[in-house]
Design an enzyme around this catalytic site. Structure first.
Site, short mmCIF file in Angstrom:
data_model
loop_
_atom_site.label_atom_id
_atom_site.label_comp_id
_atom_site.label_asym_id
_atom_site.label_seq_id
_atom_site.Cartn_x
_atom_site.Cartn_y
_atom_site.Cartn_z
N ASN A 132 7.10 59.14 61.42
CA ASN A 132 6.75 57.77 61.01
C ASN A 132 5.78 57.08 61.98
O ASN A 132 5.14 56.09 61.62
CB ASN A 132 8.01 56.89 60.86
CG ASN A 132 8.81 57.19 59.61
OD1 ASN A 132 10.00 56.96 59.55
ND2 ASN A 132 8.15 57.71 58.58
N ASP A 161 14.96 56.23 51.48
CA ASP A 161 13.57 56.44 51.07
C ASP A 161 13.24 55.58 49.86
O ASP A 161 14.11 55.31 49.02
CB ASP A 161 13.39 57.93 50.74
CG ASP A 161 11.93 58.33 50.71
OD1 ASP A 161 11.07 57.51 51.09
OD2 ASP A 161 11.64 59.47 50.30
C1 FPP Z 1 11.30 55.01 53.77
O1 FPP Z 1 10.62 54.28 52.79
C2 FPP Z 1 11.91 54.18 54.77
C3 FPP Z 1 11.55 54.15 56.08
C4 FPP Z 1 10.44 54.90 56.63
C5 FPP Z 1 12.24 53.35 57.07
C6 FPP Z 1 13.62 52.91 56.77
C7 FPP Z 1 13.74 51.51 57.16
C8 FPP Z 1 14.53 50.59 56.58
C9 FPP Z 1 15.48 50.89 55.54
C10 FPP Z 1 14.45 49.16 56.97
C11 FPP Z 1 14.97 48.76 58.28
C12 FPP Z 1 15.99 49.61 58.91
C13 FPP Z 1 17.03 49.11 59.60
C14 FPP Z 1 17.98 50.02 60.27
C15 FPP Z 1 17.27 47.68 59.69
P1 FPP Z 1 9.10 54.59 52.57
O2 FPP Z 1 8.32 53.54 53.26
O3 FPP Z 1 8.78 55.98 53.00
O4 FPP Z 1 8.99 54.47 51.02
P2 FPP Z 1 7.93 55.20 50.08
O5 FPP Z 1 8.18 56.68 50.20
O6 FPP Z 1 8.25 54.66 48.72
O7 FPP Z 1 6.57 54.82 50.55
#
Ligand code: FPP
Length: 251
Positions: free
Chosen positions: A66, A18
């Site tokens: 998501n 996250d």
């Molecule tokens: C949360 O950050 C992350 C995600 C929703 C997706 C996770 C994806 C990755 C780490 C990148 C690609 C994955 C792979 C397996 C190559 P957020 O967007 O919710 O962050 P925030 O809460 O700060 O907005």
């Protein structure tokens, strides 16, 4: 310096990655840049997991919830996932890493499913570390699917109310055949489980860190593992019983 005892390493690490969006915002970049940098952390954590000989790593890469994100962000995440799997395939093959996915993967775009299926097939005989990507995953949805499967079996007369056991439920979950996570890591300072592995986390140690996922690299991961090794896992027993058992579980 980080001190790790090989015998006390977790067998299964699960991670809620996250903070990609906040990482980007802090740098006046768009969220996609945060996800790209997050993919670098994925690479480093997978590599470190393999180096340490930890047999199971499960990453929450895309939740059922998501799908509600703006279309351009969902598309970018799908593209990133496809690129990641393609780029890492060679290294996974060389390093004995098996790729698998859990969740309602049939909801992903066809091209992403195809790349995943090919990689899963090619790495299927690898035994050193199993990398599980939770994709279009939700714990409640997993339980709903498990209950549906069990009721179907009951309708066919294969299961009765008296034969419902924890084992049967486990066998009906997406994670069938996998051990429960020993350690759950969540980055970015949030203190929620967010519908991740709801059944499987019953006795899991939880490590929370304010570090944003794109900054969660090898050193941060080793720190989490070190903290895990300091924990005393009791599984409902007393501290004295655990100390007396010295690794033997005669409770
Ligand atoms: C949360 O950050 C992350 C995600 C929703 C997706 C996770 C994806 C990755 C780490 C990148 C690609 C994955 C792979 C397996 C190559 P957020 O967007 O919710 O962050 P925030 O809460 O700060 O907005």
């Amino acid at each position: 310096m980080v001190n790790l005892v090989p015998e006390k390493l977790p067998k299964h690490v699960a991670i809620i990655m996250d903070g990609n969006g906040r990482w980007a915002k802090q740098r006046a970049m768009n969220r996609i840049r945060g996800h790209q940098e997050g993919a670098e952390s994925v690479r480093e954590v997978v590599r470190t997991t393999r180096e340490l000989g930890i047999p199971w790593l499960t990453l929450y890469a895309f939740s059922e919830e998501n799908w509600r994100r703006p279309r351009y962000e969902v598309n970018a995440l799908m593209k990133l996932l496809k690129r990641f799997v393609r780029a890492e395939l060679e290294e996974m093959l060389q390093n004995g890493i098996r790729l698998q996915s859990i969740g309602r993967v049939h909801k992903l775009p066809q091209d992403v499913q195809k790349v995943l299926q090919e990689a899963e097939k090619k790495t299927a005989s690898n035994r050193d570390t199993v990398l599980t990507l939770a994709l279009s995953y939700g714990g409640r949805q997993e339980m709903t699917d498990a209950i549906t499967a069990i009721v179907r079996s009951a309708e066919k007369g294969e299961v009765t109310s008296g034969s419902i056991t924890e084992e049967l439920i486990e066998k009906s979950l997406y994670t069938r055949g996998m051990p429960d996570p020993d350690l759950l890591i969540r980055t970015s300072g949030e203190c929620r489980v967010s519908n991740f592995l709801l059944w499987q986390l019953a006795y899991t140690e939880i490590y929370l860190t304010p570090t944003l996922w794109p900054d969660f690299r090898k050193e941060e991961y080793l720190k989490a593992l070190e903290e895990y090794q300091r924990r005393e896992r009791r599984f409902g027993a007393t501290g004295e019983q655990v100390a007396g058992a010295k690794g033997r579980w005669e409770l």
